[in-house]
Every structure is written in C-alpha cells, then in structure tokens.
Motif scaffolding. Structure first.
Motif, short mmCIF file in Angstrom:
data_model
loop_
_atom_site.label_atom_id
_atom_site.label_comp_id
_atom_site.label_asym_id
_atom_site.label_seq_id
_atom_site.Cartn_x
_atom_site.Cartn_y
_atom_site.Cartn_z
N ARG A 107 0.85 -1.21 0.00
CA ARG A 107 0.00 0.00 0.00
C ARG A 107 0.87 1.24 0.00
NH1 ARG A 107 -4.97 -0.70 4.14
NH2 ARG A 107 -5.11 1.49 3.63
N PRO A 108 0.49 2.26 -0.78
CA PRO A 108 1.26 3.49 -0.76
C PRO A 108 1.16 4.21 0.59
CG PRO A 108 -0.61 3.67 -2.28
CD PRO A 108 -0.56 2.26 -1.76
N ASP A 109 0.08 3.97 1.32
CA ASP A 109 -0.11 4.60 2.63
C ASP A 109 0.17 3.60 3.76
OD1 ASP A 109 -2.30 2.95 2.11
OD2 ASP A 109 -3.66 4.21 3.29
N LEU A 110 1.19 2.74 3.55
CA LEU A 110 1.49 1.66 4.51
C LEU A 110 1.69 2.18 5.92
CD1 LEU A 110 2.11 -1.29 5.17
CD2 LEU A 110 4.47 -0.84 4.52
N LEU A 111 2.51 3.20 6.10
CA LEU A 111 2.77 3.71 7.44
C LEU A 111 1.50 4.25 8.07
CD1 LEU A 111 4.81 4.14 9.66
CD2 LEU A 111 5.39 6.33 8.63
N GLY A 112 0.73 5.02 7.32
CA GLY A 112 -0.52 5.56 7.85
C GLY A 112 -1.51 4.47 8.21
N ALA A 113 -1.62 3.44 7.35
CA ALA A 113 -2.54 2.33 7.62
C ALA A 113 -2.10 1.56 8.86
CB ALA A 113 -2.62 1.41 6.41
N THR A 114 -0.79 1.37 9.00
CA THR A 114 -0.27 0.65 10.17
C THR A 114 -0.50 1.47 11.43
OG1 THR A 114 1.40 -0.38 8.77
CG2 THR A 114 1.75 -0.48 11.13
N LEU A 115 -0.27 2.78 11.35
CA LEU A 115 -0.52 3.63 12.51
C LEU A 115 -1.98 3.61 12.90
CD1 LEU A 115 1.77 6.67 11.61
CD2 LEU A 115 2.12 5.01 13.45
N ALA A 116 -2.87 3.58 11.92
CA ALA A 116 -4.30 3.50 12.22
C ALA A 116 -4.64 2.19 12.91
CB ALA A 116 -5.12 3.65 10.93
N ASP A 117 -4.03 1.08 12.45
CA ASP A 117 -4.25 -0.22 13.11
C ASP A 117 -3.74 -0.18 14.55
OD1 ASP A 117 -5.45 -1.35 10.93
OD2 ASP A 117 -3.69 -2.51 10.30
N VAL A 118 -2.59 0.42 14.76
CA VAL A 118 -2.03 0.52 16.11
C VAL A 118 -2.95 1.36 16.99
CG1 VAL A 118 -0.10 1.40 17.47
CG2 VAL A 118 0.34 0.10 15.39
N ALA A 119 -3.46 2.46 16.44
CA ALA A 119 -4.36 3.33 17.21
C ALA A 119 -5.62 2.57 17.62
CB ALA A 119 -4.72 4.57 16.40
N ARG A 120 -6.10 1.66 16.76
CA ARG A 120 -7.29 0.87 17.09
C ARG A 120 -7.04 -0.09 18.26
NH1 ARG A 120 -8.43 1.28 11.56
NH2 ARG A 120 -7.28 -0.59 11.00
N THR A 121 -5.79 -0.43 18.50
CA THR A 121 -5.49 -1.32 19.63
C THR A 121 -5.54 -0.59 20.95
OG1 THR A 121 -3.10 -0.95 19.63
CG2 THR A 121 -3.94 -2.70 18.19
N GLY A 122 -5.58 0.75 20.89
CA GLY A 122 -5.65 1.53 22.12
C GLY A 122 -4.35 2.21 22.47
N LEU A 123 -3.28 1.95 21.71
CA LEU A 123 -2.01 2.61 21.97
C LEU A 123 -2.12 4.06 21.53
CD1 LEU A 123 0.97 2.39 22.84
CD2 LEU A 123 1.52 1.82 20.49
N VAL A 124 -1.89 4.93 22.45
CA VAL A 124 -1.98 6.36 22.15
C VAL A 124 -0.68 7.02 22.53
CG1 VAL A 124 -4.48 6.50 22.42
CG2 VAL A 124 -3.01 6.88 24.40
N ARG A 127 2.92 10.53 17.66
CA ARG A 127 3.07 9.81 16.41
C ARG A 127 4.52 9.36 16.21
NH1 ARG A 127 0.47 9.71 11.08
NH2 ARG A 127 2.10 9.37 9.54
N VAL A 128 5.47 10.20 16.57
CA VAL A 128 6.88 9.87 16.38
C VAL A 128 7.25 8.63 17.20
CG1 VAL A 128 9.24 10.69 16.75
CG2 VAL A 128 7.51 12.24 15.84
N ASN A 129 6.74 8.53 18.42
CA ASN A 129 7.05 7.36 19.26
C ASN A 129 6.48 6.09 18.65
OD1 ASN A 129 8.40 8.95 21.10
ND2 ASN A 129 6.63 9.17 22.45
N ILE A 130 5.27 6.17 18.11
CA ILE A 130 4.65 4.99 17.49
C ILE A 130 5.43 4.61 16.24
CG2 ILE A 130 2.57 4.08 16.40
CD1 ILE A 130 0.97 5.89 18.32
N GLU A 131 5.81 5.59 15.42
CA GLU A 131 6.59 5.30 14.21
C GLU A 131 7.92 4.66 14.58
OE1 GLU A 131 6.88 9.06 12.25
OE2 GLU A 131 4.83 8.95 11.47
N THR A 132 8.57 5.18 15.61
CA THR A 132 9.85 4.62 16.06
C THR A 132 9.66 3.18 16.52
OG1 THR A 132 10.58 6.82 16.74
CG2 THR A 132 11.76 4.93 17.67
N ALA A 133 8.58 2.92 17.25
CA ALA A 133 8.31 1.56 17.71
C ALA A 133 8.10 0.62 16.54
CB ALA A 133 7.09 1.55 18.63
N LEU A 134 7.38 1.05 15.52
CA LEU A 134 7.15 0.21 14.34
C LEU A 134 8.46 -0.09 13.61
CD1 LEU A 134 3.88 1.81 12.95
CD2 LEU A 134 4.13 -0.43 14.03
N VAL A 135 9.28 0.92 13.44
CA VAL A 135 10.56 0.70 12.76
C VAL A 135 11.43 -0.26 13.57
CG1 VAL A 135 12.72 1.82 12.05
CG2 VAL A 135 10.51 2.88 11.52
#
Length: 155
Positions: A107-124, A127-135
């Motif tokens: 997906r061209p919006d892979l990072l955004g889609a992944t961040l949205a999935d993470v947000a649905r789990t309740g992790l708030v 954004r930089v911390n979540i991106e760092t965790a994913l990487v």
C-alpha cells in the motif's frame, strides 16, 4: 510426616546417572549429602546418617529413597524427551492470507494504515514514538530480510 526432600540432579549427565545431591529437612534438623541412588550401599549410608541427623526412623528414609529413585528416573526421562524433541515447525500462511498481507505491505499509505491499526489497539501517544516503535519492530524481527523485502520489494 514433616519430611521435605530436595534433590539436585547433575547439570549434564548421561541418561541413567543417579548420583544426586539430596537434602532432607525435618523441622529445624537437616542432612545433605551426595547419594548414588542406584547403589544400595550409598542409599544405606544416606539413610543411616539422615535417620540420626533428623531423628527419623531409618526404615522411613529407606522408603523415601526408593520413591526418590523413581522420581529421578521420571525426571531424567523428561529431560531426555525434551533434549530430543524436535522444534515445532514454523506455521505457514494460507495462500489467501499471504496474498492479503503482501497487498497490505504494498500500500502506498502503509505507514498511515499501520498507525491507524495501532491506534485501534488503544495505543496512544506521540506519532513519532509509534513510528519509532514500528521501525524497531521491523529491524528487531527474527526475519528482518523478509520484513524489509515487503517494504522494499527490490531487496
């Protein structure tokens, strides 16, 4: 009653080695010694010393040592089984699940889609911390080349 045994098996031993460290505690009294459970002489020596040290009838200690011998045999059998057990095979994805995962990774919006999935789990949080965790999850993966190949198909 009130007898507590602690048996220490050797760290690495042959399959049928019965030389163990045995501690018997009865109230405040205790005895500790090395015992070859396969040797009657060794068992008798421990039983006599334990009976004297812990004020327990020697016949009781002899009976307990017989039970300990069977328990050690079972423990060694479990050790052998664990040492020779084959690891579980890696679960394979169903072809449809694999195709869906690969489509998601492209997906061209892979990072955004992944961040949205993470947000649905309740992790708030930021954004930089979540991106760092994913990487970090990608690079710490046990199969980083496969994980990165999904993000960068040229790999």
């Amino acid at each position: 009653g009130g007898r507590v045994y602690r048996v220490k098996l050797p760290r690495s031993s042959g399959h049928d080695v019965f030389k163990v460290s045995v501690r018997l505690t009865v109230g405040e009294r205790f005895t500790l010694d090395g015992v070859d459970l396969s040797s009657r002489r060794s068992r008798e020596g421990f039983a006599a010393a334990a009976a004297e040290d812990c004020q327990v009838p020697v016949e009781v200690v002899r009976g307990d040592l017989g039970k300990l011998l069977f328990a050690v045999e079972e423990a060694q059998a479990r050790r052998r089984a664990a040492a020779t057990a084959k690891p579980d095979p890696i679960a394979e994805m169903l072809p449809a699940d694999h195709a869906a995962a690969m489509a998601f990774l492209r997906r061209p919006d892979l990072l955004g889609a992944t961040l949205a999935d993470v947000a649905r789990t309740g992790l708030v949080g930021e954004r930089v911390n979540i991106e760092t965790a994913l990487v970090r999850m990608i690079f710490m993966s046990s199969v980083p080349s496969r994980a990165l190949a999904g993000l960068c198909p040229a790999m």
